[in-house]
Design an enzyme around this catalytic site. Structure first.
Site, short mmCIF file in Angstrom:
data_model
loop_
_atom_site.label_atom_id
_atom_site.label_comp_id
_atom_site.label_asym_id
_atom_site.label_seq_id
_atom_site.Cartn_x
_atom_site.Cartn_y
_atom_site.Cartn_z
N GLU A 237 0.79 -1.23 0.00
CA GLU A 237 0.00 0.00 0.00
C GLU A 237 0.83 1.29 0.00
O GLU A 237 0.65 2.16 0.85
CB GLU A 237 -0.95 0.00 1.20
CG GLU A 237 -1.95 -1.13 1.16
CD GLU A 237 -2.95 -1.09 2.30
OE1 GLU A 237 -4.14 -1.19 2.02
OE2 GLU A 237 -2.54 -0.97 3.49
C1 ACM Z 1 -2.19 -5.30 4.11
O1 ACM Z 1 -3.26 -5.75 4.55
N1 ACM Z 1 -2.06 -4.04 3.80
C2 ACM Z 1 -1.05 -6.17 3.92
#
Ligand code: ACM
Length: 705
Positions: A338
């Site tokens: 992310e």
């Molecule tokens: C995640 O759940 N961002 C690995």
């Protein structure tokens, strides 16, 4: 004494006939008291084991666990196994109130004879032999294992076999041959978002040992907190943790505690994103000028390390060297998930770097970063692991990919020659029922069509306890007991898929986990009492027992206040169970009615629940007047009341064999639709079963005169 119901066949046939469920039923229920007979003691029930072993055969008879119970050890001397035996005896004493604990208890001619061929390494490693065999007869038990690890697993199986019988505590005669299906069976604990104290970590390691999990994946840095003492860069914890971090001595203690239970501890330091807390003390690492503060909100944020500066890698080299020395595990998780790239887009030097080095986009820039970090990780003797965003063909094949965005990324990774583990499907923070996790298999979905060679590179899986919505008080209740069911998925043969059996055994295991001081059951009542402000929690518990916190990612938008890491976690959505077992039981009962196969006593049980639900607002009112935490959920109590009334009316129609009128059905279905849309962070888990009753009442064949 255990009692079983027996009732004559003609009654059974009669009560299975739909429509014949009127007042006479009550008489039958009273009559059934006459047919209570004790179960035969000779009868061998299959023991409630979780995870189920690879192979189990029941024998006849049982081994008594009494004050003379002893253990013997043979094979090479093994201090860790001796410690495990002492913990085993302590646990056995806790379970049975018997068994002495002095050193004499472990001597030559034990009722439980343990024999190992070799001593496992003090710090567990991926892929070690964990198999064992356990044979129990009425004369004694033999536990054999190639190494320490299998023997420790066998001890846990033995504890699960112990039960109370009319003759006292005993272990049934069994023959078990057991080994795990996957070598990587993990639980990820996020100490970054909410700090988790050491006793939480320890008791959860005990729980992991009980269900044969063998990896604690410790998520130690986040936007909301940096949780490990660094001696090289002390401002990481001094400025990035609110004082809530683990010292290096504490980390070493936890690693030793885990190793004693056959559990590896793999650290995760998330980079280049999810890293705001690093920048509070070291803003020069970031891709935009500071100053930075510890993030208090939840979500994906812009701050990310600057992957174009040599100083970033110099910092990471020193940091990773330090942490690689602290954590003995071979694997080192760098996160990698992310990264939104906004700081990179907004930084002219980074944009210039992209042009100069002909880097196409931010994903390629992150891939370059990963390549540099991988070299550092490797330099300090570790293998790199990351979330599935790190998957790029230019990384060496010895890294491990952790799939969270779907099973496809795992299949992609292993097709490209990488190893991987599955976490997609095991996100326990999303508050899904155990059955939905249990249905996911590391080798199902996209992985099912892989070659056997490729499938071998799927090492297992991990459940993930992301910590936005948990505090040390309620976190156990989000981990357990569902993680026991997932542990079975990782350990037991793929053919073990019976959901009803899983739920039955998971509930038994949930009670056993209580004995390890896990608070998944006890915190519930503690929190309800606090909300009410007294011990009189019956009415609130009636509501809480059938309520579930909304699933998936919808909780934030339904929050009455902007949730932050400083928000209190003392409300009903924090306290209720992930999965309402009352609702599950109720649904099984109403299924009997709808299918026309009603057992004795079912309708009385259903009616008694429905009445309590119907009257819940009246019963709850006094507590609501005292406590704002209760008052907040009075609208939910009114919804529950409407469900109770609808269910009672539906039963009346069913009992009379009278088809419910169309306008009644329309009105009830409209009410159900309205309640289905959650307006608080809670939903009523009994709603689908009530809907089934309403539909059954409205769809009955008209009575023939
Ligand atoms: C995640 O759940 N961002 C690995």
């Amino acid at each position: 004494m255990r009692l079983r119901f027996h009732y004559p066949a003609q009654f059974a046939a009669r009560i299975e006939r739909q429509g014949d469920i009127n007042m006479r039923l009550t008489v039958l229920i009273l009559l059934c008291g006459l047919f209570l007979v004790p179960a035969s003691p000779a009868q061998q029930e299959t023991p409630s084991l979780m995870p189920l072993p690879a192979s189990l055969q029941m024998g006849s008879g049982q081994l008594a666990i009494d004050p003379s119970f002893t253990v013997s050890l043979s094979g090479p001397p093994d201090a860790r196994l001796e410690r495990a035996v002492h913990r085993f005896l302590e646990q056995l004493r806790r379970q049975t109130g018997m068994v002495a604990l002095d050193m004499k208890t472990v001597h030559e001619a034990g009722e439980l004879a343990i024999q190992i061929d070799g001593v496992a390494r003090e710090i567990p490693e991926l892929g070690e032999d964990e198999s064992y065999s356990l044979i129990v007869t009425s004369n004694g038990a033999t536990l054999r294992a190639p190494t320490t690890l299998g023997a420790m697993h066998g001890l846990q199986t033995f504890l699960q076999l112990v039960r109370i019988t009319p003759q006292g505590f005993a272990t049934p005669a069994v023959s078990i041959q057991d080994k795990p299906r996957f070598p990587w069976r993990g639980l990820m604990i996020d100490s970054g978002r909410h700090f988790m104290p050491l006793d939480m970590i320890r008791r959860n390691l005990d729980g992991m040992e009980a269900v044969k999990l063998n990896v604690l994946h410790w998520h130690l840095s986040e936007n909301q907190g940096f949780r490990v003492e660094s001696k090289k860069f002390p401002k990481l914890q001094e400025m990035g943790s609110d004082g809530l971090f683990y010292t290096q001595a504490e980390i070493r203690d936890i690693i030793a505690y885990a190793a004693d239970r056959g559990i590896r501890v793999m650290p995760e330091f998330d980079m280049p994103g999810h890293s705001t807390a690093w920048f509070v003390g070291y803003p020069e690492l970031a891709s935009a000028p500071g100053p930075y503060e510890i993030e208090r909100h939840w979500g994906v944020f812009d701050p990310a390390m600057d992957p174009t500066k040599e100083s970033t890698y110099k910092f990471l080299d020193t940091f990773i060297a330090e942490m690689a020395g602290l954590f003995p595990d071979k694997y080192f998780h760098i996160g990698g998930d992310e990264v939104n790239g906004k700081q990179w887009d907004g930084n002219p030097q980074i944009q210039q770097f992209l042009r100069t080095h002909n880097i196409k986009d931010n994903a390629d820039l992150q891939a370059q970063f990963n390549t540099r970090v991988q070299k550092i990780v490797s330099k300090y003797g570790k293998l790199m692991m990351g979330w599935d965003e790190i998957l790029r063909p230019d990384l060496p094949k010895n890294i491990v990919v952790q799939s969270w965005r779907g099973q496809e990324s795992l299949a992609d990774a292993v097709k490209q020659g990488y190893s991987g583990i599955l976490s997609s499907g095991y996100y326990i923070d999303l508050m899904q029922p155990a059955a939905s996790h249990y249905a996911v298999d590391p080798l199902s979905g996209a992985a099912a069509s892989l070659s056997p060679e490729e499938q071998k590179r799927i090492l297992g899986g991990e459940t993930t306890m992301w910590a936005e919505w948990v505090s040390p008080e309620n976190v156990d209740s989000r981990i357990w007991p569902r993680t026991a069911a997932i542990a079975e998925r990782f350990w037991s043969p793929q053919s073990v898929t019976d959901v009803d059996s899983m739920y039955e055994r998971m509930e038994v295991e949930s009670r056993r986990l209580d004995w390890l001081d896990l608070t998944h059951n006890s915190s519930y009542l503690v929190m309800l009492r606090r909300m009410v402000g007294s011990d009189d929690i019956a009415a609130l518990k009636t509501l809480a027992d059938v309520s579930e916190t909304v699933k998936g990612y919808s909780r934030e938008e339904l929050s009455p206040f902007p949730p932050t890491s400083l928000s209190p976690m003392n409300r009903l959505p924090d306290a209720v169970r992930v999965e309402s077992m009352t609702a599950r039981q109720f649904s099984l009962l109403t299924d009997q009615i709808v299918s026309g196969k009603m057992k004795l006593g079912t309708e009385v049980r259903i009616r008694s629940l429905l009445l309590r639900w119907r009257d819940n607002p009246i019963d709850l009112e006094p507590a609501a007047m005292r406590s704002s935490l209760v008052k907040e959920f009075m609208p939910l109590a009114h919804d529950l009341s409407a469900l109770g009334s609808a269910g009672l009316q539906a039963l009346d129609y069913l009992d009379r064999g009278e088809r419910a009128p169309e306008d009644w059905k329309t009105e009830q279905l409209a009410m159900l639709e309205k309640i289905k849309k959650p307006t608080s962070q809670l939903e009523l888990a009994v709603l689908p079963a009530i809907q089934k009753l309403v539909e059954a009442a409205a769809n009955q064949p008209p009575v023939t005169p």
